[in-house]
Design a protein around this motif. Structure first.
Motif, short mmCIF file in Angstrom:
data_model
loop_
_atom_site.label_atom_id
_atom_site.label_comp_id
_atom_site.label_asym_id
_atom_site.label_seq_id
_atom_site.Cartn_x
_atom_site.Cartn_y
_atom_site.Cartn_z
N ASN A 286 -1.06 -8.65 4.58
CA ASN A 286 0.01 -9.32 4.36
C ASN A 286 1.30 -8.66 3.91
N PRO A 287 1.87 -8.25 5.04
CA PRO A 287 2.96 -7.12 4.95
C PRO A 287 4.18 -7.84 4.30
N SER A 288 4.30 -9.15 4.87
CA SER A 288 5.44 -9.72 3.86
C SER A 288 5.32 -10.05 2.51
N LEU A 289 4.10 -10.11 1.96
CA LEU A 289 4.03 -10.39 0.74
C LEU A 289 4.05 -8.90 0.09
N ASN A 290 3.54 -7.98 0.62
CA ASN A 290 3.66 -6.83 0.23
C ASN A 290 5.08 -6.14 0.33
N SER A 291 5.80 -6.70 1.22
CA SER A 291 7.21 -5.99 0.87
C SER A 291 8.14 -6.91 -0.16
N LYS A 292 7.51 -8.11 -0.23
CA LYS A 292 8.20 -9.07 -1.41
C LYS A 292 8.15 -8.20 -2.76
#
Length: 370
Positions: A286-292
């Motif tokens: 989940n790269p999106s959550l990681n970036s968030k």
């Protein structure tokens, strides 16, 4: 003049007017005196593990090493304080409950984040026992019983297992340090007691635990795995050989888990957002959550841990704004930043129920003696 005599299974060495008792010496004894006396080195009677009177081989209620190896989200739990510097167990229990409710599978008690380095051993073992007594049926309790002194590590670890902890966390000896062979002997002194996680964080200890040490220790059935802070290339060196690894770096844990084979993370950030950290570790890439999450993680480690966490939990109203020195809160500009981070991620994702607020300098209490 040297005189050697045996009295009640004790050998006495006398020189001048001083007597030195030497226990458990086996024959031959030398009992002659004068210039012609010859000394033959006695053989010491060594009883393996004789110094571990609290050790038990009862296993029916113990957690297996395999159970510890399966844990994915372990929170390095914060220790809250009362205004006089004593533990705030009410706030502590509430914080542990929040971890359980949001899916954490284990807690590290008295680690760096929990400020074990600022505790007496009495406090340390009491908090481990308290956590086991209150929450041991719902979450795995891993006691930080490591020390730069092997003697202290042995003593604290036997006490930790005696009060029911499920596993021990052990750091390599810091400041004084030792050789790689010394590390094998140090860890080898505590591994027989129960499931053990080795913690490698050279930025704090000043010494990297080299892979050859871990490969040697992996011969013990009690080595649960390694909390590794060096980086993901090191993680891969272990996971490729079947050694369990937890990332010790929140900013790397997503990639450690999904690209390098780590079992999970021992996390600081999960004190604040355990549900989001569980999602990051349990539900696939989940790269999106990681970036968030990255701005929050960067904020937490702007100063050495646990300064950021202590500041954040106080502003969330989860703990009192009490700091045991030498830790002090982040400056006002960073405290304002945190409030904005909470708004961006959503207050509902953070622990606690109070509105986040910017605390002033005068709101904090600093305790030097406790």
């Amino acid at each position: 003049m040297l005189v050697v005599a045996k009295q009640n299974n004790i050998v006495l060495l006398a020189t001048a007017r001083l007597f030195f008792p030497v226990y458990k010496l086996m024959p031959p004894y030398v009992a002659v005196s004068g210039r012609n006396a010859t000394w033959r080195l006695p053989k010491a009677a060594i009883i393996p593990n004789f110094h571990l009177p609290m050790r038990s081989f009862e296993v029916k209620n113990r957690t297996s090493t395999e159970d510890i190896k399966s844990l994915r989200l372990i929170t390095a739990i914060k220790t809250p304080y009362l205004p006089d510097g004593r533990f705030d167990l009410e706030a502590y229990d509430a914080l542990v409950n929040m971890q359980i409710e949001n899916g954490a599978e284990g807690v590290i008690v008295g680690g760096t984040t929990g400020e074990g380095q600022l505790m007496s051993w009495d406090e340390h073992i009491m908090l481990i026992g308290h956590t086991v007594n209150c929450f041991g049926g719902s979450i795995k309790v891993i006691g930080n019983t490591g020390s730069n002194s092997t003697r202290e590590a042995v003593h604290a670890t036997e006490q930790g297992f005696a009060v029911g902890m499920h596993a021990a966390l052990h750091i390599n000896p810091y400041y004084g340090k030792t050789s790689m062979e010394g590390l094998v002997s140090h860890f080898g002194s505590v591994l027989p007691m129960g499931p053990t996680i080795i913690y490698n964080v050279p930025s704090r200890t000043g010494q990297d635990i080299q892979p050859r040490v871990i490969h040697t220790l992996a011969q013990s059935a009690n080595l649960a795995g390694v909390k590794e802070c060096v980086g993901n290339d090191r993680v891969a060196q272990y996971t490729d050989k079947g050694i369990v690894v937890w990332s010790g770096n929140d900013d790397q844990c997503h990639d450690s888990r999904w690209d390098y084979g780590a079992t999970g993370v021992i996390s600081v950030t999960s004190n604040l957002v355990p549900g989001l950290m569980r999602e990051l570790i349990f539900r696939g890439k989940n790269p999106s959550l990681n970036s968030k999450l990255m701005p929050l993680i960067d904020w937490l480690f702007h100063e050495p841990n646990p300064i950021g966490l202590n500041t954040a939990l106080a502003q969330l109203g989860v703990v009192r704004p009490v700091f045991r020195l030498p830790y002090v809160p982040l400056p006002l500009v960073k405290r304002v930043e945190f409030v904005n981070l909470v708004k961006q991620l959503g207050r509902e994702n953070f622990v606690g129920e109070k509105d986040v607020e910017v605390l002033g300098d005068d709101d904090f209490i600093f305790v030097a003696r406790y």
